[in-house]
Design an enzyme around this catalytic site. Structure first.
Site, PDB file in Angstrom:
ATOM      1  N   HIS A  11      -8.148  -4.771  -0.730  1.00 48.25           N
ATOM      2  CA  HIS A  11      -6.999  -3.992  -0.295  1.00 48.25           C
ATOM      3  C   HIS A  11      -6.604  -4.339   1.148  1.00 48.25           C
ATOM      4  O   HIS A  11      -7.439  -4.308   2.042  1.00 48.25           O
ATOM      5  CB  HIS A  11      -7.288  -2.488  -0.395  1.00 48.25           C
ATOM      6  CG  HIS A  11      -6.045  -1.684  -0.190  1.00 48.25           C
ATOM      7  ND1 HIS A  11      -5.068  -1.586  -1.160  1.00 48.25           N
ATOM      8  CD2 HIS A  11      -5.572  -1.006   0.880  1.00 48.25           C
ATOM      9  CE1 HIS A  11      -4.064  -0.872  -0.685  1.00 48.25           C
ATOM     10  NE2 HIS A  11      -4.340  -0.499   0.546  1.00 48.25           N
ATOM     11  N   ASP A  41     -10.145  -3.539  -5.208  1.00 45.02           N
ATOM     12  CA  ASP A  41      -9.233  -2.539  -4.648  1.00 45.02           C
ATOM     13  C   ASP A  41      -9.166  -1.358  -5.613  1.00 45.02           C
ATOM     14  O   ASP A  41      -8.915  -1.551  -6.808  1.00 45.02           O
ATOM     15  CB  ASP A  41      -7.840  -3.192  -4.496  1.00 45.02           C
ATOM     16  CG  ASP A  41      -6.798  -2.256  -3.908  1.00 45.02           C
ATOM     17  OD1 ASP A  41      -7.140  -1.101  -3.576  1.00 45.02           O
ATOM     18  OD2 ASP A  41      -5.637  -2.687  -3.777  1.00 45.02           O
ATOM     19  N   SER A  66       0.834  -1.207   0.000  1.00 41.84           N
ATOM     20  CA  SER A  66       0.000   0.000   0.000  1.00 41.84           C
ATOM     21  C   SER A  66       0.871   1.261   0.000  1.00 41.84           C
ATOM     22  O   SER A  66       1.719   1.413  -0.879  1.00 41.84           O
ATOM     23  CB  SER A  66      -0.962  -0.076   1.191  1.00 41.84           C
ATOM     24  OG  SER A  66      -1.948   0.904   1.099  1.00 41.84           O
TER      25      SER A  66
END
Ligand code: NAG
Ligand code: NAG
Ligand code: NAG
Length: 408
Positions: free
Chosen positions: A378, A348, A191
């Site tokens: 995610h 995501d 991320s």
């Protein structure tokens, strides 16, 4: 008796209303994801209340809640020695797996945790467990960086922290002290940590003092651009849990210490509208019709505003900086990057950031593995142990570590 039954029914209905969100049936363990999302949303709302009451910044409050869910001391196991230390003033947690009998020097990964540049820690259970597993399965040394977060510091300080710690580690005498093979070191992160890892890899590929010192980069559902909040994956996952589009845009604004009033305009791409001259140079990267395959673009249409809001880029020029959006770096930068792994998830908003970057790297001649999970969401790779264990969490982690084992 009757009134308490009515009250109970009302409470259950209220809780169900709060927890229930429509999810595609193709996502891994949907009910569990709803509970996880409701917990995270609850924590965010509590933090916003604390902020509103003037008690603390909402991100400090939220991080306090996240960390209280499971900070772990540096605890060694029989196979992995764990230690907290500092590399050139930057805190790190080092996990040392045992060397293989026939290989005195170990492989190594520098790991950068996710959390919107503002949340989480190398010391929470989720990241501690991930790095433990990597150190053990790869017989490797994992350096997990405890970089400083928003609102203590803002862009580009997070980058400075990870660069400083990594450069310190790459010194021959430090590698020797950790019995690390200088030719077998990779950078990785998930991320926002994947964003920082991608940025660091680009900087290192330009910096003669550290050039060619990284054997690979492994980016897990990375954040790679802030120009377009209407890629097919952003459109498809506007309200998908853990990271709805609005929340992602807010992390960007927080990273630059910007004004939340910009978020609404950014999610409709007003910051990169045709009348915003600064964005013109990057228009080609916004044209995902040439970067994404038809199986991804489906019937989604690019969102390009004719008239937008030029004030956003004036106040936040960082939005168009390759140090925040590594997707827009020049081809000359990309072509020097090492072998690359990118993991993406269907559910995501960031899916297409990863797919577009993979495409640009392939075009630049880089060896790329794109590992896509149809039932992924995610953040899933850190959710592998009970009660937040997801089948796709276990599979993504296995696939990631396997790729590292074969390529590092
Ligand atoms: C986007 O910009 C246009 C033109 O300035 C404006 O009319 C519109 O309200 C803006 N949208 C948002 C959500 O700010
Ligand atoms: C976007 O890319 C497609 C395919 O390469 C091309 O046909 C189209 O003209 C491009 N659009 C813009 C606005 O650059
Ligand atoms: C999560 O862990 C529990 C207990 O070990 C197990 O029964 C369950 O099947 C696991 N769920 C998933 C989705 O892996």
């Amino acid at each position: 008796m009757r009134s308490s039954l009515v009250l109970l029914t009302a409470l259950v209905a209220l809780a169900a209303y709060y927890i229930y969100i429509p999810l595609p049936s193709s996502v891994s363990d949907p009910w569990k994801l709803m509970l996880l999302d409701a917990t995270f949303r609850g924590a965010q709302q509590l933090s916003n209340l604390i902020h509103y009451l003037g008690l603390s910044h909402h991100l400090i409050a939220l991080n306090f809640i996240i960390i209280s869910f499971g900070k772990k001391n540096a605890l060694s196991s029989a196979q992995v020695k764990v230690r907290d230390t500092a590399f050139d003033g930057v805190e790190v947690r080092v996990f040392e797996g045992s060397p293989k009998p026939d290989e005195p020097l170990r492989r190594s990964i520098v790991y950068i945790h996710g959390g919107g540049w503002a949340l989480a820690s190398a010391k929470i259970k989720y990241y501690d467990e991930l790095c433990m597993a990597m150190a053990e399965d790869l017989n490797a040394v994992i350096v997990s960086i405890e970089y400083r977060l928003v609102p203590q510091v803002y862009f580009p300080e997070q980058i400075h922290d990870v660069v400083r710690a990594t450069k310190y580690f790459l010194q021959p005498e430090v590698l020797q002290q950790y019995h690390v093979d200088p030719g077998r070191i990779g950078i990785s992160g998930d991320s926002a940590g994947g964003n920082l890892a991608a940025v660091l890899a680009q900087q290192f590929s330009q910096d003669a003092s550290v050039r060619n010192k990284l054997k690979l980069q492994a980016l897990i559902y990375p954040v790679l651009q802030a120009l377009d909040f209407n890629t097919p994956s952003y459109q498809q996952n506007v309200n998908t849990p853990i990271l709805p589009r609005y929340v992602m845009a807010k992390y960007w604004v927080d990273y630059f210490k910007g004004d939340y009033d910009f978020v609404q305009a950014m999610v409709v791409n007003n910051h990169t509208a045709l009348d915003v001259s600064e964005a013109a140079a990057f228009r080609a990267y916004l044209n995902w019709t040439s970067l994404l395959p038809a199986s991804i673009t489906k019937n989604y249409k690019p969102v390009v505003q004719t008239m937008g809001n030029a004030r956003i880029i004036k106040e936040l020029p960082q939005l168009l900086d390759a140090r925040s959006s590594p997707l827009i770096a020049d081809q000359e930068v990309l072509q020097h990057l090492p072998k690359t792994y990118i993991l993406t998830c269907e559910h995501d908003v960031l899916r297409d950031d990863g797919i577009m970057y993979a495409k640009r790297l392939v075009n630049a001649g880089v060896d790329v593995t794109l590992d896509h999970f149809e039932d992924g969401f995610h953040g899933c790779m850190i959710f592998t142990s009970w009660p937040t264990n997801f089948s796709v969490g276990v599979r993504t982690r296995y696939s990631y570590i396997k790729w590292l084992d074969q390529n590092l």
